[in-house]
Every structure is written in C-alpha cells, then in structure tokens.
Design an enzyme around this catalytic site. Structure first.
Site, PDB file in Angstrom:
ATOM      1  CG  ASP A   1       2.504   6.561  -6.807  1.00 19.65           C
ATOM      2  OD1 ASP A   1       3.173   5.923  -5.597  1.00 19.65           O
ATOM      3  OD2 ASP A   1       1.390   6.082  -6.998  1.00 19.65           O
TER       4      ASP A   1
ATOM      5  CE1 TYR B   1      -2.000  11.322   2.639  1.00 19.22           C
ATOM      6  CE2 TYR B   1      -2.571   8.879   3.245  1.00 19.22           C
ATOM      7  CZ  TYR B   1      -2.082   9.931   2.286  1.00 19.22           C
ATOM      8  OH  TYR B   1      -1.633   9.321   1.088  1.00 19.22           O
TER       9      TYR B   1
ATOM     10  CE  LYS C   1       0.845  25.968  -3.899  1.00 22.50           C
ATOM     11  NZ  LYS C   1       1.094  26.313  -5.322  1.00 22.50           N
TER      12      LYS C   1
ATOM     13  CG  ASP D   1       0.253   9.070  -1.637  1.00 18.83           C
ATOM     14  OD1 ASP D   1       0.600   8.078  -1.394  1.00 18.83           O
ATOM     15  OD2 ASP D   1      -0.848   9.155  -2.184  1.00 18.83           O
TER      16      ASP D   1
ATOM     17  CG  ASP E   1       3.638  24.641  -7.866  1.00 17.95           C
ATOM     18  OD1 ASP E   1       4.547  24.691  -6.705  1.00 17.95           O
ATOM     19  OD2 ASP E   1       2.833  25.600  -8.015  1.00 17.95           O
TER      20      ASP E   1
HETATM   21  C1  IPM Z   1       1.116   4.810   0.267  1.00 19.06           C
HETATM   22  C2  IPM Z   1      -0.265   4.429  -0.243  1.00 19.06           C
HETATM   23  C3  IPM Z   1      -1.212   4.768   1.012  1.00 19.06           C
HETATM   24  C4  IPM Z   1      -1.139   6.103   1.355  1.00 19.06           C
HETATM   25  C5  IPM Z   1      -2.573   4.308   0.772  1.00 19.06           C
HETATM   26  C6  IPM Z   1      -2.773   2.646   0.512  1.00 19.06           C
HETATM   27  C7  IPM Z   1      -3.520   4.575   2.077  1.00 19.06           C
HETATM   28  O1  IPM Z   1      -0.624   4.938  -1.277  1.00 19.06           O
HETATM   29  O2  IPM Z   1       1.450   3.978   1.125  1.00 19.06           O
HETATM   30  O3  IPM Z   1       1.776   5.435  -0.480  1.00 19.06           O
HETATM   31  O4  IPM Z   1      -1.917   6.939   0.828  1.00 19.06           O
HETATM   32  O5  IPM Z   1      -0.349   6.551   2.129  1.00 19.06           O
HETATM   33 MG    MG Z   2       0.872   6.206  -1.908  1.00 21.68          MG
END
Ligand code: IPM
Ligand code: MG
Length: 356
Positions: free
Chosen positions: A249, A142, A189, A245, A221
């Site tokens: 999700d 990042y 990893k 990240d 993984d």
């Molecule tokens: C999160 C989001 C952010 C990230 C994006 C919007 C930059 O996906 O906070 O998880 O990747 O950190």
């Molecule tokens: Mg995210």
C-alpha cells in the site's frame, strides 16, 4: 488459445472495474483469434447478502474449474466499524487464497512516466523505480490461530510460518530476481520475531543456490523508510503476508495511485488477478473509479497464466499511450492535467479499448 475465465466482481467499485478488465480480454480475444469464455460468481459482501456466506461453495467450484480468475474488490463499510461481526466480506478472499493454494502474491510497482507528478513523492526520487514485490499470501498472522479470552479482554493472533512455506515463495522470488536485475531484498523483523528468524534462516540457505543474485536482508521498519527515501534501490522484494500487505500500500504511492496497481496471486491452482485497491464504497456507482488496475491485472493474467507476453505488452502500451495523450481518471490527475481530459470509469475503459 482457449481459456475459461471466472469474473468475481465482489463489492463496491469491483463491478465497475472488472467490467473493463473483461472488456479488454474480449477485445484481445477478437483480435488475436483466442477464444475466451466467461462465467461470473459472488464473493464478499455481495455473497453474504445473497447467500449468508462470503465465499459460497458454488464460487469455489467455479474458481477451481476455471483457467484464471479476474477479481474486483472486497469489503463494506458496514463491517469496518463493527469489530464484533462474525461474518466478514474479507473472509471470502482469505478463504479462496487458502483453498486455491495461492501462496505467492506478485505486486509489480510499475511507473508510467506521465504519472510522476501524480505521486506525493518528488519525481526525481521516483523516476526509474521498478519493484516487484513477492508477498507471501497463505500464512502469517492472517491464518494463525486467533483467540479471545472468555472475559473478552485479551486477544491474540498467532504469527506462524513453516519452513516449506518460506521456501516455496522464496524460490519464486529468487527465480524472478534472476530474470531481472539480480537483486533481492528479503524484508522481516528478525531482530524481534521468531517467525522472522525462521524466515531469514531459510532465505539465507536458499541464497546459496542462487549465487548470481545479490541478496540483502532488511528489517520491515527500515524498509518502510527506505521505500520512500530511495525506492530505486529495490528490485525484487520478498516478504511475509502482513508486512507485504502494508508495504505494498505504501509502495502504491510511488506509482501515483492505488488505482494503478495490479496483482497476481499464484501457487498450486488457478491464478487469481486483482487490483490491490479496495472496494472504495465512497465512490462506488458514480463512474469515478480508475479501471486501469483491473486492466493491468488482465495484462498480468496474459503474461503469467497464459504465457501470452506479446498481448500483455500490448495492453500496457495502450495504457501508456492513453496516459501520454493526457487522459486521466480523477485519482491520477494533477494540477497540470487538462480538465477536459479527466475521464470517468466508462470513458477511460473505452479509451483503452480504442487504443488497443
Ligand atoms: C489486500 C487486502 C486484503 C489483505 C484484505 C482485503 C483482506 O488488503 O489484498 O492487500 O489484507 O490481504
Ligand atoms: Mg492490502
């Protein structure tokens, strides 16, 4: 208690959901004799439109001067399909994380029993899951150097970690593990990446200082697979920025919907609280967004930044009762939901206030 909170609605559904996070703060303020004052600031696409930059100096100054920040969401479809855009809404979020030194992103995967049916995973696999993710937030690809060759045909993002960066977030995760079921899984990893080998080395060394914590190392993984195979096996999960990240999700499906997950970003400065969901422009302005993740972010704010555990628990239990009584936003409704109890953003926000 007197606290000054900066609300940054951001983009898309951000405005709608933070309205209810703020309303809950006000309600608790009235109930418990706390005095909360508010300010508002721009970030993301909204800030680009108004000022040309995704994080105006004024926002950063206000952020530094506040006791906590409630953030909505960031992003705009206009940029998603334009990889050449020089200025992007997300840059605002990344910059504020860096500037405020918010290196630890806590993402609890809390499961409300009533929502077991809302997930695409089997209820018997999910029941009893309780995971706390520690995602590193100010390093990794990042923030590493980004390059594009002169002919534009080659590109790279540097995956970089320094020992101190791994150590400070790992300490937070070990301490949290000690206060929970004393299990920590560090995800990397290390079979391929040098940055992960440093990560593992540091975590292994620190583990010696926390002998009461059972420490496990897992490749990303495998972790992605185990998370849906047997989520109950995880308690505290410690991982790097990019892996965290993606994994969180995925984990949001365990909680039924992205609309249910809150997060806290902490570190050196003011704490930053936000739902993990995005700006969802497809439903913005239609009173469809789920405000519960923003409200749960406020619960995290009470617990982590203000040390008001009782107030945090009151918020969570109000949400629990709302769900027990059958109320749902569309994203967490299932076939068994009474159609008359599917609420829009406003009605759901009001319901939580009423139950509070
Ligand atoms: C999160 C989001 C952010 C990230 C994006 C919007 C930059 O996906 O906070 O998880 O990747 O950190
Ligand atoms: Mg995210």
């Amino acid at each position: 208690m007197k606290k000054h909170i900066l609300v940054i609605p951001g983009d898309g559904i951000g405005q709608e959901v933070t309205t209810w996070g703020k309303a809950v703060l006000e309600k608790i303020g009235q109930q418990g004799g706390h005095e909360f004052t508010f300010d508002e600031a721009l970030m993301g696409h909204a800030a680009i439109e108004a000022t040309g930059t995704p994080l105006p100096d004024e926002t950063l100054e206000k952020a530094k001067a506040s006791d906590a920040i409630l953030f909505g969401a960031i992003g705009h479809i206009k940029y998603d399909n334009d990889p050449t855009a020089k200025v992007r809404p997300e840059q605002g979020l990344l910059k504020i994380r860096k500037e405020l030194g918010l290196y630890a992103n806590l993402r609890p995967i809390m499961l409300f029993d009533e929502l077991l049916g809302a997930s695409s995973l089997k209820p018997e696999i999910l029941k009893g899951t309780d995971i706390l993710f520690f995602r590193e937030l100010t390093g990794d690809v990042y923030f590493g150097e980004k390059k594009r060759s002169d002919d534009r045909n080659t590109a790279s993002d540097l995956m970089i970690y320094h020992r101190y960066e791994v150590e400070r977030i790992a300490r937070k995760a070990f301490e949290a593990a000690q206060a929970r079921t004393k299990r920590l899984c560090s995800v990397d990893k290390a079979n391929v990446l040098e940055a992960s080998r440093l990560w593992r080395e540091v975590v292994q060394e620190l583990a010696k200082e926390y002998p009461d914590v059972e420490t496990e190392h897992m490749f990303i993984d495998n972790a992605a697979m185990q998370l849906v195979k047997n989520p109950k096996k995880f308690d505290v999960v410690l991982t790097a920025n990019l892996f965290g990240d993606i994994l969180t999700d995925e984990a949001s499906q365990i909680a039924g919907s992205m609309g249910m997950l809150a997060s806290a970003s902490v570190g050196d400065g003011t704490g930053f609280f936000e739902p993990i969901h995005g700006s969802a422009h497809d439903i913005a302005g239609q009173d469809k967004a789920n405000p519960l993740a923003s409200i749960l972010s406020v619960a995290l704010m009470f617990e982590i930044s203000f040390g008001l555990k009782e107030e945090a628990a009151r918020i969570t239990s109000a949400i629990d009762k709302v769900l027990k009584d059958g109320y749902r936003t569309a994203d967490i409704a299932d076939a068994a939901t009474d159609k008359s109890k599917i609420l829009g953003t406003t009605a759901m926000g009001q319901k939580v206030l009423e139950y509070l």
